[in-house]
Design a protein around this motif. Structure first.
Motif, PDB file in Angstrom:
ATOM      1  N   ARG A   1       0.856  -1.190   0.000  1.00 18.03           N
ATOM      2  CA  ARG A   1       0.000   0.000   0.000  1.00 18.03           C
ATOM      3  C   ARG A   1       0.892   1.239   0.000  1.00 18.03           C
ATOM      4  NH1 ARG A   1      -5.392  -0.669   2.257  1.00 18.03           N
ATOM      5  NH2 ARG A   1      -5.170   1.396   3.163  1.00 18.03           N
ATOM      6  N   LEU A   2       0.854   1.973  -1.080  1.00 15.43           N
ATOM      7  CA  LEU A   2       1.657   3.194  -1.175  1.00 15.43           C
ATOM      8  C   LEU A   2       1.249   4.201  -0.105  1.00 15.43           C
ATOM      9  CD1 LEU A   2       3.804   4.837  -2.689  1.00 15.43           C
ATOM     10  CD2 LEU A   2       2.006   5.609  -4.260  1.00 15.43           C
ATOM     11  N   SER A   3      -0.022   4.203   0.267  1.00 17.46           N
ATOM     12  CA  SER A   3      -0.493   5.164   1.281  1.00 17.46           C
ATOM     13  C   SER A   3       0.189   4.947   2.633  1.00 17.46           C
ATOM     14  CB  SER A   3      -2.006   5.060   1.445  1.00 17.46           C
ATOM     15  OG  SER A   3      -2.396   3.750   1.809  1.00 17.46           O
ATOM     16  N   ASP A   4       0.658   3.724   2.897  1.00 20.30           N
ATOM     17  CA  ASP A   4       1.357   3.462   4.162  1.00 20.30           C
ATOM     18  C   ASP A   4       2.716   4.149   4.206  1.00 20.30           C
ATOM     19  OD1 ASP A   4      -0.720   1.925   5.067  1.00 20.30           O
ATOM     20  OD2 ASP A   4       0.187   0.005   4.492  1.00 20.30           O
ATOM     21  N   ALA A   5       3.201   4.593   3.053  1.00 18.52           N
ATOM     22  CA  ALA A   5       4.515   5.234   2.984  1.00 18.52           C
ATOM     23  C   ALA A   5       4.444   6.724   3.286  1.00 18.52           C
ATOM     24  CB  ALA A   5       5.131   5.017   1.608  1.00 18.52           C
ATOM     25  N   VAL A   6       3.252   7.238   3.618  1.00 20.74           N
ATOM     26  CA  VAL A   6       3.078   8.674   3.877  1.00 20.74           C
ATOM     27  C   VAL A   6       3.255   8.966   5.364  1.00 20.74           C
ATOM     28  CG1 VAL A   6       1.473  10.615   3.785  1.00 20.74           C
ATOM     29  CG2 VAL A   6       1.521   8.952   1.924  1.00 20.74           C
ATOM     30  N   MET A   7       4.084   9.969   5.670  1.00 18.39           N
ATOM     31  CA  MET A   7       4.255  10.436   7.046  1.00 18.39           C
ATOM     32  C   MET A   7       4.271  11.962   7.037  1.00 18.39           C
ATOM     33  SD  MET A   7       7.143   7.822   8.600  1.00 18.39           S
ATOM     34  CE  MET A   7       6.861   8.355  10.295  1.00 18.39           C
ATOM     35  N   ALA A   8       3.688  12.566   8.067  1.00 15.69           N
ATOM     36  CA  ALA A   8       3.662  14.024   8.158  1.00 15.69           C
ATOM     37  C   ALA A   8       4.163  14.452   9.537  1.00 15.69           C
ATOM     38  CB  ALA A   8       2.254  14.563   7.918  1.00 15.69           C
ATOM     39  N   HIS A   9       4.786  15.627   9.583  1.00 13.12           N
ATOM     40  CA  HIS A   9       5.309  16.147  10.848  1.00 13.12           C
ATOM     41  C   HIS A   9       5.380  17.671  10.761  1.00 13.12           C
ATOM     42  CE1 HIS A   9       7.851  16.739  14.365  1.00 13.12           C
ATOM     43  NE2 HIS A   9       7.691  15.453  14.661  1.00 13.12           N
ATOM     44  N   PRO A  10       4.992  18.371  11.838  1.00 14.43           N
ATOM     45  CA  PRO A  10       5.016  19.842  11.797  1.00 14.43           C
ATOM     46  C   PRO A  10       6.391  20.440  11.519  1.00 14.43           C
ATOM     47  CG  PRO A  10       3.748  19.066  13.681  1.00 14.43           C
ATOM     48  CD  PRO A  10       4.419  17.869  13.092  1.00 14.43           C
ATOM     49  N   ARG A  11       7.443  19.718  11.886  1.00 17.27           N
ATOM     50  CA  ARG A  11       8.799  20.277  11.707  1.00 17.27           C
ATOM     51  C   ARG A  11       9.557  19.656  10.529  1.00 17.27           C
ATOM     52  NH1 ARG A  11       8.199  19.812  17.239  1.00 17.27           N
ATOM     53  NH2 ARG A  11       9.268  17.812  17.299  1.00 17.27           N
ATOM     54  N   ALA A  12       8.879  18.807   9.773  1.00 18.61           N
ATOM     55  CA  ALA A  12       9.546  18.153   8.641  1.00 18.61           C
ATOM     56  C   ALA A  12       9.445  19.014   7.389  1.00 18.61           C
ATOM     57  CB  ALA A  12       8.924  16.787   8.385  1.00 18.61           C
ATOM     58  N   ARG A  13      10.346  18.771   6.471  1.00 20.79           N
ATOM     59  CA  ARG A  13      10.296  19.401   5.155  1.00 20.79           C
ATOM     60  C   ARG A  13       9.739  18.402   4.151  1.00 20.79           C
ATOM     61  NH1 ARG A  13      15.965  21.864   3.541  1.00 20.79           N
ATOM     62  NH2 ARG A  13      14.669  22.445   1.761  1.00 20.79           N
ATOM     63  N   GLY A  14       8.866  18.877   3.279  1.00 22.96           N
ATOM     64  CA  GLY A  14       8.299  17.994   2.271  1.00 22.96           C
ATOM     65  C   GLY A  14       9.385  17.397   1.390  1.00 22.96           C
ATOM     66  N   SER A  15       9.458  16.076   1.339  1.00 27.37           N
ATOM     67  CA  SER A  15      10.520  15.436   0.564  1.00 27.37           C
ATOM     68  C   SER A  15      10.206  13.948   0.406  1.00 27.37           C
ATOM     69  CB  SER A  15      11.878  15.590   1.276  1.00 27.37           C
ATOM     70  OG  SER A  15      11.837  14.958   2.546  1.00 27.37           O
ATOM     71  N   ILE A  16      11.011  13.286  -0.398  1.00 23.55           N
ATOM     72  CA  ILE A  16      10.953  11.839  -0.536  1.00 23.55           C
ATOM     73  C   ILE A  16      12.211  11.264   0.099  1.00 23.55           C
ATOM     74  CG2 ILE A  16      10.936   9.876  -2.113  1.00 23.55           C
ATOM     75  CD1 ILE A  16       8.329  11.361  -2.064  1.00 23.55           C
ATOM     76  N   PHE A  17      12.038  10.385   1.081  1.00 25.03           N
ATOM     77  CA  PHE A  17      13.175   9.705   1.688  1.00 25.03           C
ATOM     78  C   PHE A  17      13.224   8.291   1.115  1.00 25.03           C
ATOM     79  CE2 PHE A  17      14.879   6.903   5.038  1.00 25.03           C
ATOM     80  CZ  PHE A  17      16.166   7.434   5.120  1.00 25.03           C
ATOM     81  N   HIS A  18      14.329   7.957   0.485  1.00 21.10           N
ATOM     82  CA  HIS A  18      14.460   6.657  -0.154  1.00 21.10           C
ATOM     83  C   HIS A  18      14.908   5.614   0.869  1.00 21.10           C
ATOM     84  CE1 HIS A  18      13.658   8.197  -4.150  1.00 21.10           C
ATOM     85  NE2 HIS A  18      14.387   9.238  -3.826  1.00 21.10           N
ATOM     86  N   GLY A  19      13.968   5.270   1.685  1.00 20.29           N
ATOM     87  CA  GLY A  19      14.194   4.309   2.748  1.00 20.29           C
ATOM     88  C   GLY A  19      12.994   4.295   3.670  1.00 20.29           C
ATOM     89  N   LEU A  20      13.195   3.795   4.879  1.00 23.63           N
ATOM     90  CA  LEU A  20      12.107   3.644   5.839  1.00 23.63           C
ATOM     91  C   LEU A  20      12.293   4.625   6.988  1.00 23.63           C
ATOM     92  CD1 LEU A  20       9.644   1.848   6.607  1.00 23.63           C
ATOM     93  CD2 LEU A  20      11.246   0.423   7.897  1.00 23.63           C
ATOM     94  N   LEU A  21      11.222   5.375   7.301  1.00 18.67           N
ATOM     95  CA  LEU A  21      11.215   6.244   8.471  1.00 18.67           C
ATOM     96  C   LEU A  21      10.454   5.538   9.575  1.00 18.67           C
ATOM     97  CD1 LEU A  21      10.547   9.786   6.958  1.00 18.67           C
ATOM     98  CD2 LEU A  21      12.689   8.881   7.841  1.00 18.67           C
ATOM     99  N   LEU A  22      11.119   5.356  10.707  1.00 15.94           N
ATOM    100  CA  LEU A  22      10.545   4.614  11.817  1.00 15.94           C
ATOM    101  C   LEU A  22      10.325   5.559  12.990  1.00 15.94           C
ATOM    102  CD1 LEU A  22       9.899   1.608  12.657  1.00 15.94           C
ATOM    103  CD2 LEU A  22      12.140   1.627  13.745  1.00 15.94           C
ATOM    104  N   SER A  23       9.062   5.686  13.422  1.00 15.80           N
ATOM    105  CA  SER A  23       8.782   6.468  14.626  1.00 15.80           C
ATOM    106  C   SER A  23       9.355   5.697  15.797  1.00 15.80           C
ATOM    107  CB  SER A  23       7.268   6.659  14.780  1.00 15.80           C
ATOM    108  OG  SER A  23       6.987   7.491  15.866  1.00 15.80           O
ATOM    109  N   ARG A  24      10.458   6.162  16.344  1.00 14.59           N
ATOM    110  CA  ARG A  24      11.348   5.299  17.111  1.00 14.59           C
ATOM    111  C   ARG A  24      11.002   5.118  18.586  1.00 14.59           C
ATOM    112  NH1 ARG A  24      14.023   8.969  20.069  1.00 14.59           N
ATOM    113  NH2 ARG A  24      14.886  10.883  19.224  1.00 14.59           N
ATOM    114  N   GLY A  25      10.043   5.841  19.135  1.00  7.39           N
ATOM    115  CA  GLY A  25       9.821   5.741  20.573  1.00  7.39           C
ATOM    116  C   GLY A  25      11.045   6.242  21.314  1.00  7.39           C
TER     117      GLY A  25
END
Length: 518
Positions: free
Chosen positions: A186-210
């Motif tokens: 599901r391509l939609s699972d690859a979407v992440m948003a953050h108030p301090r992030a810059r709009g971009s494509i990261f060629h890898g996995l972003l993990l909300s790390r706890g």
């Protein structure tokens, strides 16, 4: 908005079927009213208010339906439509809801005219099947990812946000057509948003790390990865048993066993340990001393995604009792790990031959970030659906053309089932009528105008330009929708609406849990 069901058996027992059916139809109508104003390019937002005063502002149908207060059991069935639509194709939840409400409404009208409900139901099923077959024949396929139509689909589903459109298209191109066609991706699972992030494509996995045990000063390269489900701490001995000599000896034995298990992670030269639950403080100290990054309290969905991405096997604590030789093939690998403490993400790059991209959406506040993420997910889902199944004219034009075809088909159906087919034809007019109304024009006038021109020109792509209120070719305007979105919306609406029409009475069940406690 609040939709309440009956609270007693006796009250329902006195109700006849027509009264029950009318009450159910009214509950469905109220649910549809909550989302219908969001449909189309001129649709507005809905504000959802929490008990504590918090608000969510959105025009996403499934978000509205899942967050609003609903008590009526039949209304809950309509919410189920939106969730099924979201799960299957990730977009079109409002359309699915409106179609279901329209089918129920038109079905009730036919029953009130004296048509047996069984005949109406069979007719609706026949009409929906016919419309679905016609819909597939109308679709145009997407042959390659740089197809201009695919860009238009992303633009429309992305609420005409060019920045979101570009990011989604870049991610889709990076991942590739074959990946988009995979059933479980599901391509939609690859979407992440953050108030301090810059709009971009990261060629890898972003993990909300706890929480993590240490901060990385730079990028960690060529990292072996252990992925753990549950907690990572020693087995516990009952407190009463600890007071005995045997119990204390057992405690020490379990503690020593756990230390050996943690030591295996070090001997395997693991560089990153990601744990779903909590990690024992002594284990964190030992792993930190060995230079191993530990991320704990990570969501299970992220755990599974990381395991798939790095080729690791998700282990439980007991799994670490295996020998080093047995554990070796269960450890994953990634090229790089970078900790981003500002955003709370671990940036993980896998093997160079893996096609994975994360769509990072920027926003100004947490609330805006949540809504931007929903919009980007819709765009990503629409793009993937179009790649899989092709596209149709948008703006309700295709549904209106189908209504004409279903109406002609109904004339060939003998008996009272034809009235159910007619209900489908009427319901298919609802999406364009609602979009026109949301744009501030007279829906009755505009729908009839489009109908006449579609018939005169033998085309199914004519609709209404919601800016000017004139008839235009939706395909020429670039207003198109993925076939799977429309197909699944109508299919699900047909199934649920007929299930609702079959309900003879609503009876509240007794509370068996309360009875068992007596």
């Amino acid at each position: 908005m609040e939709c309440r069901g009956e609270s007693s058996v006796s009250k329902q027992d006195q109700s006849s079927y027509p009264e029950t059916m009318t009450a159910n139809a009214e509950a469905v109508r109220k649910v549809a009213e909550a989302v219908q104003g969001t449909l189309g390019p001129k649709g507005l937002d809905t504000m959802l208010v929490k008990d504590d005063g918090g608000v969510i502002v959105t025009n996403d149908g499934v978000t509205i339906l899942n967050r609003m207060e609903i008590h009526h059991p039949v209304a809950q069935m309509i919410v189920g439509i939106a969730n099924a639509q979201q799960e299957e194709v990730g977009d079109g939840t409002t359309t699915a809801t409106l179609l279901a409400a329209a089918l129920v409404e038109e079905g009730v009208k036919q029953v009130n005219r004296g048509v047996p409900v069984a005949k109406v139901i069979v007719g609706i099923r026949r009409g929906v099947r016919f419309a679905l077959d016609k819909m597939q024949n109308m679709a145009q396929m997407i042959r390659h990812l740089n197809d201009e139509w695919l860009h238009r689909i992303a633009y429309t589903a992305g609420r005409e946000r060019e920045d979101i459109t570009e990011l989604v298209m870049e991610a889709a191109t990076s991942i590739g057509r074959e990946k988009l066609l995979e059933r479980d991706f599901r391509l939609s699972d690859a979407v992440m948003a953050h108030p301090r992030a810059r709009g971009s494509i990261f060629h890898g996995l972003l993990l909300s790390r706890g929480r993590v045990n240490m901060r990385l000063s730079d990028v960690k390269e060529h990292v072996r990865v252990a992925v753990m489900a549950g907690d990572l701490h020693p087995e516990l001995v009952n407190e009463d048993a600890l007071a005995t000599e045997a119990g204390f000896a057992k405690h020490e034995e379990l503690k020593q066993t756990f230390e050996q298990m943690v030591r295996k992670l070090i001997e395997l030269e693991v560089g990153l340990v990601v744990v779903e639950g909590n990690v024992d403080t002594d284990a964190i100290d030992a792993l930190t001393d060995a230079g191993i990054l530990v991320a704990e309290n990570v969501k299970r969905a992220d755990i599974d995604q990381l395991a798939d991405y790095t080729g690791a096997c998700v282990l439980r604590r007991a799994g670490l009792k295996r020998s080093l030789a047995e554990l070796e093939p269960l450890i994953g690998f990634c090229e790089e790990v970078e900790d981003d403490p500002l955003l709370g993400w671990l940036k993980i790059k896998g093997k160079k031959d893996q096609s994975v991209a994360t769509i990072v959406i920027s926003a100004t506040t947490k609330e805006v970030a949540d809504e931007q993420e929903r919009i980007a997910k819709d765009a990503a889902a629409a793009v993937q659906a179009a790649v899989r199944g092709g596209f149709l004219p948008g703006g309700g034009a295709a549904e209106l053309a189908l209504a004409r075809e279903v109406e002609k088909y109904g004339n060939t159906v003998q008996g009272m089932e034809s009235f159910g087919v007619s209900a489908v034809a009427q319901a298919l007019c609802r999406p364009i009528a609602q979009m026109v109304a949301n744009a501030g024009f007279n829906p009755l006038e505009k729908v009839e105008e489009v109908k006449a021109l579609q018939w005169k020109r033998s085309t199914y792509s004519l609709g209404i330009d919601c800016d000017r209120g004139v008839v235009c070719d939706m395909v020429d305007m670039g207003v198109i929708d993925p076939l799977p979105v429309k197909y699944h919306a109508l299919q699900t609406a047909g199934e649920v609406s007929t299930a609702i029409l079959r309900i003879h009475t609503v009876v509240k069940m007794r509370n068996t849990e309360a009875e068992s406690l007596r």
